[in-house]
Design a protein around this motif. Structure first.
Motif, PDB file in Angstrom:
ATOM      1  N   THR A 144      14.643   4.014   5.760  1.00  0.00           N
ATOM      2  CA  THR A 144      13.390   3.809   5.035  1.00  0.00           C
ATOM      3  C   THR A 144      13.385   4.595   3.730  1.00  0.00           C
ATOM      4  OG1 THR A 144      12.140   3.401   7.070  1.00  0.00           O
ATOM      5  CG2 THR A 144      10.877   4.067   5.145  1.00  0.00           C
TER       6      THR A 144
ATOM      7  N   ASN B 258       2.043   6.769   2.781  1.00  0.00           N
ATOM      8  CA  ASN B 258       3.350   6.200   2.429  1.00  0.00           C
ATOM      9  C   ASN B 258       4.009   6.953   1.278  1.00  0.00           C
ATOM     10  OD1 ASN B 258       3.250   4.152   4.395  1.00  0.00           O
ATOM     11  ND2 ASN B 258       2.079   2.815   3.039  1.00  0.00           N
TER      12      ASN B 258
ATOM     13  N   THR C 198      11.323  -2.305   4.421  1.00  0.00           N
ATOM     14  CA  THR C 198       9.962  -2.366   4.962  1.00  0.00           C
ATOM     15  C   THR C 198       9.145  -3.399   4.187  1.00  0.00           C
ATOM     16  OG1 THR C 198       8.974  -0.695   3.503  1.00  0.00           O
ATOM     17  CG2 THR C 198      10.117   0.098   5.482  1.00  0.00           C
ATOM     18  N   GLU C 199       8.070  -3.870   4.803  1.00  0.00           N
ATOM     19  CA  GLU C 199       7.233  -4.869   4.159  1.00  0.00           C
ATOM     20  C   GLU C 199       6.591  -4.328   2.886  1.00  0.00           C
ATOM     21  OE1 GLU C 199       6.940  -8.141   4.762  1.00  0.00           O
ATOM     22  OE2 GLU C 199       8.585  -7.709   6.156  1.00  0.00           O
ATOM     23  N   SER C 200       6.187  -3.054   2.918  1.00  0.00           N
ATOM     24  CA  SER C 200       5.574  -2.477   1.716  1.00  0.00           C
ATOM     25  C   SER C 200       6.593  -2.369   0.585  1.00  0.00           C
ATOM     26  CB  SER C 200       4.973  -1.104   2.022  1.00  0.00           C
ATOM     27  OG  SER C 200       5.975  -0.163   2.367  1.00  0.00           O
ATOM     28  N   GLN C 201       7.847  -2.044   0.920  1.00  0.00           N
ATOM     29  CA  GLN C 201       8.900  -1.978  -0.100  1.00  0.00           C
ATOM     30  C   GLN C 201       9.172  -3.365  -0.677  1.00  0.00           C
ATOM     31  OE1 GLN C 201      12.154  -0.199   2.042  1.00  0.00           O
ATOM     32  NE2 GLN C 201      11.230   1.858   2.038  1.00  0.00           N
TER      33      GLN C 201
END
Length: 457
Positions: free
Chosen positions: A266, A47, A298-301
Motif C-alpha cells: 500500500t 489515509n 487500493t481503490e483510493s489510489q
C-alpha cells in the motif's frame, strides 16, 4: 467571563447537533499566545493526509475552543495550519477534556488533563529542543554542527524512555509508533530545510546512515502516525542514495527505481501516486503509468490516478503562444513567432538563479541529442538590464548554445506576466503551429521531457 460564555455557547451548540450522551463529548480549550493567528484548526490523519475536523476563531484573550465527539481514542493535531510548525499532536477519547496554552517556543497543559495527553506533553518536553532546531529553522541558526550531537544524545536517552506509561494499552502501543515516526520526521525535516552549513557523508550520525526503509514500512503505520509519512519515506530513500553517492540525473526517477525497498504494498502505491501528481503532461503521465501503475492497488489510489489523468487530458493548453521579442547577444531583435513551423523549448532563467544553473548541463545535453531535429532551444534571461554584460560573459564562460535572448527589465511585462511565471527556472513548450503545448513543461533534467519531445516532433 468571555471564556465561560463562549464555552457554554459551544456546548449548547454541540447539544443541538444530536450529541446524545454528554459524557462522550470531548472539549478542547486553550490559549495561543505565539503570534496572532486568525484561527486554530483541529485535524485528524485520514489515509495519510491531514483532514480538517473543526476550526475555532481566537477571541480577544487569545483563547480558542472546540467540542468534538470521537468514536474512539485516536491522535489528533491542533495548530494554525497543516505545516509542521505551530502544530501539536494530542490523543483524544470520548469524554476527554483538553486544555493547554501555546507559549513562544512550546506548550503547557492547564489543569486536569487525560493521562495520555500528560504523557504526550512529557514527550514533547523531551523532544522539543530537537523540534525547535529542525522544524522552527527560521527562529535560529542551527546547523548539523550543533544539531547532530544533540540528536545522538536524545537517541541515547530514548533507550531508557518509559514504555507502557498509562493504563490504556491501545494508547501505549500507538504512542511507541508515534514516537518512532516523530523522531524520523524531525531527522528528515532538519536535513531538508535551509541551513548555513551542510553535512557531508561522514558527518551524518549512524541514525541517518542506517535508515532501514523496510523496517519503517512493514505496515501502513507511518500514514497513521505521521502527517508527513509518505514524504518522509521518499526523502529517506533519497537520503540513502545520496549517502551511497549514487549518481542521480533525475532524483524522483531514482527513488522510484528503488521502490522495492518499501516493504508494504500500500505504501508503494501511495508513493507512486504522489510522484504521478508531479507529471505535467499527458504523454509523460502515461509513460510513468506504464512503468509504475502496477503499484497502484487500493481503490483510493486508483481514483487519484484517474483524476490526475483526466486533469491532464482536459488541461491541454492549445492556446496560441503569446509572442515576445528580445535582443540576442549581438543586439538583434528575435521573436518567438520567428520560429513558427518548429517545436520551441523555452527556458526562462537568470544567471543569479542556482536551480536555473543546475539545469544548464542537462539543457546542453538535450540540445546535443536533438540538434538535427525540427526543434529550437530558446533561452530568455530575466537578469536586470544592468547585468547585461554579466549575462554575455556567462554565455561565453559556460559555452551556452541555442538561441540566447536577454529580456532585462522588460522581462516582467514581456514574458513573466504573460506566461504567469511564479518562479524560475520555468520551461515552456510551443508547438510547430505556434500553440502552447505545455506552459509549465518538464525540466531538462527530467526523464519526462524526452518522451514529450519525441511525441511532438
Amino acid at each position: 467571563m468571555n471564556r465561560l460564555v463562549t464555552l457554554l455557547t459551544l456546548l449548547a451548540f454541540a447539544a443541538c447537533n444530536n450529541v446524545q450522551n454528554s459524557g462522550d463529548l470531548t472539549t478542547i480549550s486553550g490559549k495561543w499566545t505565539r503570534g496572532v493567528p486568525e484561527k486554530i484548526y483541529l485535524y485528524k490523519l485520514v489515509n495519510g493526509s491531514l483532514t480538517e475536523i473543526a476550526s475555532s476563531s481566537i477571541d480577544e484573550d487569545s483563547a480558542f475552543y472546540f467540542a468534538n465527539k470521537p468514536s474512539k481514542g485516536d491522535f489528533y493535531y491542533i495548530g494554525t495550519g497543516k505545516l509542521a510548525a505551530n502544530r501539536y499532536a494530542f490523543y483524544l477519547k470520548p469524554g476527554d477534556r483538553l486544555d493547554f496554552t501555546v507559549t513562544e517556543d512550546s506548550y503547557t497543559l492547564n489543569g486536569n488533563n487525560s493521562p495520555e495527553n500528560r504523557e504526550l506533553a512529557k514527550w514533547h518536553d523531551f523532544i522539543q529542543p530537537l523540534e525547535w532546531k529542525a522544524i522552527y529553522f527560521n527562529k535560529g541558526n542551527s546547523t548539523y554542527v550543533d544539531f547532530f550531537p544533540l540528536f545522538e544524545e536524545k537517541l541515547k536517552e530514548l533507550e531508557n524512555y518509559p514504555k507502557n506509561a498509562t493504563d490504556n494499552n491501545d494508547f501505549n502501543y500507538a504512542f511507541e509508533e508515534y514516537k518512532k515516526f516523530n523522531i524520523l520526521d524531525i531527522a528528515i525535516h532538519f536535513v531538508y530545510t535551509p541551513r548555513t552549513a551542510h553535512p557531508e557523508g561522514d558527518d551524518f550520525p549512524a541514525y541517518y546512515r542506517n535508515m532501514n526503509i523496510a523496517d519503517l514500512t512493514q505496515t501502513t503505520a507511518i500514514m497513521k502516525y505521521s502527517p508527513s509519512g509518505i514524504e518522509n519515506i521518499e526523502k529517506a530513500i533519497f537520503n540513502n542514495l545520496r549517502l551511497a553517492k549514487q549518481k542521480m540525473t533525475d532524483p524522483l526517477d531514482a527513488i522510484m527505481k528503488n521502490i522495492s525497498q518499501i516493504a508494504n504494498d500500500t505504501l508503494k502505491g501511495e508513493l507512486a501516486v504522489k510522484f504521478a501528481a508531479n507529471k505535467k503532461t499527458l504523454p509523460g503521465f502515461l509513460d510513468y503509468k506504464k512503468q509504475y501503475g502496477k503499484y497502484v492497488i487500493t481503490e483510493s489510489q486508483k481514483k487519484k490516478v484517474r483524476e490526475l489523468e483526466l486533469a491532464l487530458n482536459d488541461a491541454k493548453d492549445g492556446a496560441p503562444a503569446i509572442d515576445f521579442k528580445f535582443p540576442d547577444k549581438n543586439g538583434k531583435q528575435v521573436a518567438l513567432s520567428d520560429f513558427k513551423g518548429k517545436l520551441v523549448y523555452i527556458d526562462i532563467w537568470a544567471t543569479w538563479c542556482g536551480p536555473c544553473k543546475q539545469e544548464l548541463p542537462h539543457l546542453k545535453k538535450l540540445e546535443a541529442e536533438y540538434h538535427d531535429k525540427n526543434i529550437v532551444f530558446l533561452s530568455v534571461s530575466t537578469d536586470a538590464s544592468k547585468d547585461y554584460q554579466k549575462w554575455k560573459d556567462y554565455l561565453v564562460k559556460e559555452d551556452l548554445k541555442g538561441v540566447q535572448l536577454f529580456a532585462g527589465d522588460d522581462a516582467r511585462d514581456g514574458i513573466i506576466k504573460p506566461y504567469k511565471v511564479a518562479g524560475i527556472p520555468r520551461f515552456v513548450l510551443v508547438g510547430k503551429d505556434g500553440a502552447i503545448i505545455s506552459s509549465d513543461a518538464p525540466r531538462p533534467s527530467s526523464s519526462e521531457i524526452r518522451t514529450l519531445l519525441d511525441c511532438r516532433l
